[in-house]
Design a protein around this motif. Sequence first.
Motif, mmCIF file in Angstrom:
data_model
loop_
_atom_site.group_PDB
_atom_site.id
_atom_site.type_symbol
_atom_site.label_atom_id
_atom_site.label_comp_id
_atom_site.label_asym_id
_atom_site.label_seq_id
_atom_site.Cartn_x
_atom_site.Cartn_y
_atom_site.Cartn_z
ATOM 1 N N UNK A 1 92.058 43.362 5.337
ATOM 2 C CA UNK A 1 91.285 43.089 4.120
ATOM 3 C C UNK A 1 89.835 42.737 4.469
ATOM 4 N N UNK A 2 89.640 41.957 5.509
ATOM 5 C CA UNK A 2 88.278 41.634 5.959
ATOM 6 C C UNK A 2 87.544 42.917 6.327
ATOM 7 N N UNK A 3 88.195 43.786 7.092
ATOM 8 C CA UNK A 3 87.574 45.054 7.491
ATOM 9 C C UNK A 3 87.262 45.906 6.263
ATOM 10 N N UNK A 4 88.177 45.953 5.318
ATOM 11 C CA UNK A 4 87.954 46.732 4.098
ATOM 12 C C UNK A 4 86.701 46.245 3.373
ATOM 13 N N UNK A 5 86.566 44.937 3.259
ATOM 14 C CA UNK A 5 85.400 44.379 2.582
ATOM 15 C C UNK A 5 84.114 44.678 3.338
ATOM 16 N N UNK A 6 84.175 44.634 4.656
ATOM 17 C CA UNK A 6 82.984 44.959 5.453
ATOM 18 C C UNK A 6 82.629 46.437 5.319
ATOM 19 N N UNK A 7 83.633 47.303 5.290
ATOM 20 C CA UNK A 7 83.373 48.734 5.107
ATOM 21 C C UNK A 7 82.760 48.989 3.719
ATOM 22 N N UNK B 1 79.116 46.561 13.836
ATOM 23 C CA UNK B 1 80.308 46.047 13.158
ATOM 24 C C UNK B 1 81.502 46.953 13.434
ATOM 25 N N UNK B 2 81.276 48.265 13.446
ATOM 26 C CA UNK B 2 82.376 49.206 13.733
ATOM 27 C C UNK B 2 82.914 48.979 15.143
ATOM 28 N N UNK B 3 82.035 48.702 16.089
ATOM 29 C CA UNK B 3 82.476 48.423 17.457
ATOM 30 C C UNK B 3 83.289 47.138 17.516
ATOM 31 N N UNK B 4 82.879 46.142 16.741
ATOM 32 C CA UNK B 4 83.640 44.892 16.665
ATOM 33 C C UNK B 4 85.026 45.150 16.070
ATOM 34 N N UNK B 5 85.090 45.963 15.012
ATOM 35 C CA UNK B 5 86.380 46.308 14.412
ATOM 36 C C UNK B 5 87.287 46.982 15.448
ATOM 37 N N UNK B 6 86.735 47.933 16.183
ATOM 38 C CA UNK B 6 87.529 48.661 17.175
ATOM 39 C C UNK B 6 88.058 47.712 18.241
ATOM 40 N N UNK B 7 87.240 46.784 18.663
ATOM 41 C CA UNK B 7 87.662 45.818 19.675
ATOM 42 C C UNK B 7 88.807 44.946 19.158
ATOM 43 N N UNK B 8 88.686 44.488 17.913
ATOM 44 C CA UNK B 8 89.746 43.666 17.318
ATOM 45 C C UNK B 8 91.048 44.457 17.178
ATOM 46 N N UNK B 9 90.949 45.689 16.727
ATOM 47 C CA UNK B 9 92.138 46.523 16.547
ATOM 48 C C UNK B 9 92.808 46.825 17.880
ATOM 49 N N UNK B 10 92.019 47.072 18.908
ATOM 50 C CA UNK B 10 92.592 47.320 20.234
ATOM 51 C C UNK B 10 93.370 46.102 20.714
ATOM 52 N N UNK C 1 66.364 53.987 8.550
ATOM 53 C CA UNK C 1 67.756 54.429 8.491
ATOM 54 C C UNK C 1 68.425 54.201 9.845
ATOM 55 N N UNK C 2 67.706 54.456 10.918
ATOM 56 C CA UNK C 2 68.252 54.219 12.253
ATOM 57 C C UNK C 2 68.657 52.769 12.457
ATOM 58 N N UNK C 3 67.829 51.841 11.991
ATOM 59 C CA UNK C 3 68.145 50.408 12.105
ATOM 60 C C UNK C 3 69.399 50.073 11.301
ATOM 61 N N UNK C 4 69.504 50.614 10.092
ATOM 62 C CA UNK C 4 70.686 50.385 9.260
ATOM 63 C C UNK C 4 71.945 50.885 9.967
ATOM 64 N N UNK C 5 71.880 52.090 10.503
ATOM 65 C CA UNK C 5 73.057 52.674 11.167
ATOM 66 C C UNK C 5 73.408 51.875 12.412
ATOM 67 N N UNK C 6 72.415 51.381 13.142
ATOM 68 C CA UNK C 6 72.692 50.551 14.325
ATOM 69 C C UNK C 6 73.419 49.271 13.930
ATOM 70 N N UNK C 7 73.026 48.666 12.812
ATOM 71 C CA UNK C 7 73.692 47.450 12.343
ATOM 72 C C UNK C 7 75.146 47.748 11.954
ATOM 73 N N UNK C 8 75.361 48.848 11.278
ATOM 74 C CA UNK C 8 76.716 49.240 10.891
ATOM 75 C C UNK C 8 77.537 49.550 12.140
ATOM 76 N N UNK C 9 76.943 50.258 13.083
ATOM 77 C CA UNK C 9 77.626 50.604 14.337
ATOM 78 C C UNK C 9 78.128 49.352 15.058
ATOM 79 N N UNK D 1 82.255 55.290 15.217
ATOM 80 C CA UNK D 1 81.372 54.889 16.321
ATOM 81 C C UNK D 1 80.651 56.101 16.891
ATOM 82 N N UNK D 2 81.396 57.144 17.225
ATOM 83 C CA UNK D 2 80.759 58.343 17.789
ATOM 84 C C UNK D 2 79.846 59.017 16.770
ATOM 85 N N UNK D 3 80.283 59.071 15.532
ATOM 86 C CA UNK D 3 79.481 59.683 14.478
ATOM 87 C C UNK D 3 78.162 58.936 14.297
ATOM 88 N N UNK D 4 78.214 57.607 14.261
ATOM 89 C CA UNK D 4 77.002 56.809 14.087
ATOM 90 C C UNK D 4 76.090 56.891 15.301
#
Length: 178
Positions: free
Chosen positions: A74-80, A161-170, A151-159, A134-137
Motif C-alpha cells: 500500500x505504501x508503494x502504491x501511494x508512492x507510485x 524511489x523505484x530503486x528503494x522499492x526494488x531493494x525492499x522487495x528483494x 524533466x531529467x531531475x524529476x525522473x532522477x527523483x522518481x528513479x 529502473x531501466x526505463x527511467x
Amino acid sequence: MTQATLTDTSTLRAQARKHVEDGAVTAGYAADREMVLKLLNEALATELVCVLRYRRHHFMARGINSKSIADEFLVHSNEEQGHADQLAERIVQLGGEPDFSPDTLTSRSHAEYVPGASLADMIRENLVAERVAIDSYRELIQYLDKADPTTGKLIKEILAVEEQHADELADFLVDVPA
C-alpha cells in the motif's frame, strides 16, 4: 575550458514575450517536446499500472508474513500514485495532455499487470516491474541529458524511489517461501 555565452537581458526579455502562451516551454527548450511528451505518457501509464497492481496485491496478500508486506504494498502504491501525479503535472507544463485512458493503459505501460497467485509471486512481480521502471527511467535520463534538465531531475527523483522499492522487495523475497 569552454565558457557558455550568456544572453543579454534585453534579448532574454524579448524572447520571453514571444510565444508567451507556451508557458514554461521557451525558445531555449532543446528537447524534442513531442517525443518527451510521448515518453512521459508511457512513464505515466507505467506508474498507473504499478499503482493498480500494488493495490490488488495489498488486498490479496495472504499468509503468515502477509500483514507487513501488504502494508508495504500500500505504501508503494501511494508512492507510485505520487509519481503519476508528478508526471502528469510535468506533461501539462510542457503543453501536453496526460493520458489516463484505461483503454490503452497496459499497452502503453512498460511494466505488466500480473496478479500473482501467492505472496511470493506478488513480491516477485512487483520486483520485476520495479526493475523494468529502473531501466526505463535510466534510459529516459540519458535520452533527456542536457536537453531537458527539469524533466531529467524529476525522473532522477522518481528513479531513486523505484530503486528503494526494488531493494525492499528483494529483501522480502528472502523471508517469504516460494
